[in-house]
Design a protein around this motif. Sequence first.
Motif, PDB file in Angstrom:
ATOM      1  N   ASP A  59       0.835  -1.210   0.000  1.00 15.56           N
ATOM      2  CA  ASP A  59       0.000   0.000   0.000  1.00 15.56           C
ATOM      3  C   ASP A  59       0.870   1.262   0.000  1.00 15.56           C
ATOM      4  OD1 ASP A  59      -2.378  -1.374  -0.194  1.00 15.56           O
ATOM      5  OD2 ASP A  59      -2.817  -1.289   1.959  1.00 15.56           O
ATOM      6  N   GLY A  60       1.963   1.200  -0.767  1.00 15.94           N
ATOM      7  CA  GLY A  60       2.831   2.354  -0.962  1.00 15.94           C
ATOM      8  C   GLY A  60       3.872   2.580   0.112  1.00 15.94           C
ATOM      9  N   GLN A  61       3.858   1.772   1.150  1.00 17.67           N
ATOM     10  CA  GLN A  61       4.800   1.942   2.259  1.00 17.67           C
ATOM     11  C   GLN A  61       5.844   0.830   2.237  1.00 17.67           C
ATOM     12  OE1 GLN A  61       4.716   4.658   4.349  1.00 17.67           O
ATOM     13  NE2 GLN A  61       3.176   5.254   2.850  1.00 17.67           N
ATOM     14  N   PRO A  62       7.115   1.170   2.459  1.00 17.22           N
ATOM     15  CA  PRO A  62       8.130   0.122   2.493  1.00 17.22           C
ATOM     16  C   PRO A  62       7.889  -0.831   3.664  1.00 17.22           C
ATOM     17  CG  PRO A  62       9.150   2.307   2.697  1.00 17.22           C
ATOM     18  CD  PRO A  62       7.668   2.491   2.691  1.00 17.22           C
ATOM     19  N   GLN A  63       7.953  -2.104   3.359  1.00 22.42           N
ATOM     20  CA  GLN A  63       7.794  -3.143   4.373  1.00 22.42           C
ATOM     21  C   GLN A  63       8.887  -4.179   4.162  1.00 22.42           C
ATOM     22  OE1 GLN A  63       5.218  -3.378   6.797  1.00 22.42           O
ATOM     23  NE2 GLN A  63       4.788  -1.288   6.143  1.00 22.42           N
ATOM     24  N   LEU A  64       9.386  -4.732   5.243  1.00 22.73           N
ATOM     25  CA  LEU A  64      10.355  -5.816   5.152  1.00 22.73           C
ATOM     26  C   LEU A  64       9.564  -7.100   4.998  1.00 22.73           C
ATOM     27  CD1 LEU A  64      12.755  -4.565   7.944  1.00 22.73           C
ATOM     28  CD2 LEU A  64      12.982  -4.283   5.458  1.00 22.73           C
ATOM     29  N   SER A  65       9.601  -7.654   3.799  1.00 22.99           N
ATOM     30  CA  SER A  65       8.730  -8.784   3.482  1.00 22.99           C
ATOM     31  C   SER A  65       9.078 -10.040   4.271  1.00 22.99           C
ATOM     32  CB  SER A  65       8.738  -9.056   1.983  1.00 22.99           C
ATOM     33  OG  SER A  65      10.026  -9.417   1.528  1.00 22.99           O
ATOM     34  N   CYS A  66      10.254 -10.088   4.891  1.00 27.05           N
ATOM     35  CA  CYS A  66      10.605 -11.242   5.716  1.00 27.05           C
ATOM     36  C   CYS A  66       9.875 -11.216   7.057  1.00 27.05           C
ATOM     37  CB  CYS A  66      12.115 -11.328   5.937  1.00 27.05           C
ATOM     38  SG  CYS A  66      12.816 -10.063   7.036  1.00 27.05           S
ATOM     39  N   LEU A  67       9.308 -10.070   7.412  1.00 30.08           N
ATOM     40  CA  LEU A  67       8.619  -9.922   8.699  1.00 30.08           C
ATOM     41  C   LEU A  67       7.107  -9.864   8.572  1.00 30.08           C
ATOM     42  CD1 LEU A  67      10.906  -7.283  10.483  1.00 30.08           C
ATOM     43  CD2 LEU A  67      10.992  -9.789  10.635  1.00 30.08           C
ATOM     44  N   VAL A  68       6.600  -9.945   7.344  1.00 32.12           N
ATOM     45  CA  VAL A  68       5.159  -9.819   7.101  1.00 32.12           C
ATOM     46  C   VAL A  68       4.612 -11.164   6.647  1.00 32.12           C
ATOM     47  CG1 VAL A  68       3.402  -8.674   5.689  1.00 32.12           C
ATOM     48  CG2 VAL A  68       5.435  -7.403   6.416  1.00 32.12           C
ATOM     49  N   LEU A  69       3.595 -11.647   7.323  1.00 32.19           N
ATOM     50  CA  LEU A  69       2.941 -12.859   6.827  1.00 32.19           C
ATOM     51  C   LEU A  69       2.186 -12.525   5.556  1.00 32.19           C
ATOM     52  CD1 LEU A  69       1.505 -14.524  10.068  1.00 32.19           C
ATOM     53  CD2 LEU A  69       3.410 -15.312   8.654  1.00 32.19           C
ATOM     54  N   ALA A  70       2.256 -13.393   4.585  1.00 27.75           N
ATOM     55  CA  ALA A  70       1.560 -13.162   3.322  1.00 27.75           C
ATOM     56  C   ALA A  70       0.056 -13.017   3.548  1.00 27.75           C
ATOM     57  CB  ALA A  70       1.856 -14.292   2.335  1.00 27.75           C
ATOM     58  N   LEU A  71      -0.476 -13.733   4.525  1.00 29.62           N
ATOM     59  CA  LEU A  71      -1.905 -13.634   4.844  1.00 29.62           C
ATOM     60  C   LEU A  71      -2.322 -12.200   5.169  1.00 29.62           C
ATOM     61  CD1 LEU A  71      -2.559 -16.687   7.178  1.00 29.62           C
ATOM     62  CD2 LEU A  71      -3.628 -16.235   4.973  1.00 29.62           C
ATOM     63  N   GLU A  72      -1.409 -11.431   5.759  1.00 28.43           N
ATOM     64  CA  GLU A  72      -1.698 -10.052   6.146  1.00 28.43           C
ATOM     65  C   GLU A  72      -1.849  -9.133   4.940  1.00 28.43           C
ATOM     66  OE1 GLU A  72       0.549  -8.745   9.951  1.00 28.43           O
ATOM     67  OE2 GLU A  72       1.892 -10.125   8.881  1.00 28.43           O
ATOM     68  N   CYS A  73      -1.487  -9.612   3.762  1.00 29.59           N
ATOM     69  CA  CYS A  73      -1.467  -8.763   2.567  1.00 29.59           C
ATOM     70  C   CYS A  73      -2.712  -8.903   1.704  1.00 29.59           C
ATOM     71  CB  CYS A  73      -0.218  -9.055   1.745  1.00 29.59           C
ATOM     72  SG  CYS A  73       1.265  -8.618   2.652  1.00 29.59           S
ATOM     73  N   ALA A  74      -3.660  -9.703   2.140  1.00 39.95           N
ATOM     74  CA  ALA A  74      -4.912  -9.831   1.396  1.00 39.95           C
ATOM     75  C   ALA A  74      -5.578  -8.460   1.340  1.00 39.95           C
ATOM     76  CB  ALA A  74      -5.829 -10.845   2.070  1.00 39.95           C
ATOM     77  N   GLY A  75      -5.969  -8.040   0.150  1.00 41.05           N
ATOM     78  CA  GLY A  75      -6.636  -6.760  -0.031  1.00 41.05           C
ATOM     79  C   GLY A  75      -5.698  -5.563  -0.090  1.00 41.05           C
TER      80      GLY A  75
END
Length: 164
Positions: A59-75
């Motif tokens: 959503d336009g903000q830098p995120q460290l993808s190693c710390l984010v569960l893919a499930l959290e990215c729905a929508g």
Amino acid sequence: MSAIPDRVHLKLTVNGEDTPVSFAPYKTLLEVLREDLDLTGTKHGCELGECGACAVLVDGQPQLSCLVLALECAGKRIETVEGLAGGGELHPLQAAFADCGGSQCGYCTPGMLMTAKALLEANPQPSRAQVREAIAGNICRCTGYQQIVDAIERAAAEMRGAAK
């Protein structure tokens, strides 16, 4: 008590495209991007959120993808380095990194590019100090950062000129 599913089925919006994907619910966004969607531009570094090599935009903000569960990215909108270039043209950041020597081994480059893109979208004319602060979470072992900061400043100037 309900059992945890072996796989979840979601539609993720990656680089502007709705992409159906099926993965284990414990997988990080980094793992799903690289292993399930074959988007290997996002680099697998420390897995601890300390190096910035896996930075993507959510959503336009830098995120460290190693710390984010893919499930959290729905929508949510996910943008990876593969989404930067368009119509056969490099993004101004990519061109500036090449012109200024901002990538030597290249491992940190995708995370740097995505972090810089978010900075320039929020602040088209950042000071040198603001550039350094924005990329502070991205480790580069090769360049000493000078060329990276120069590249981001060059891209910012070019992007402002193109907008006029």
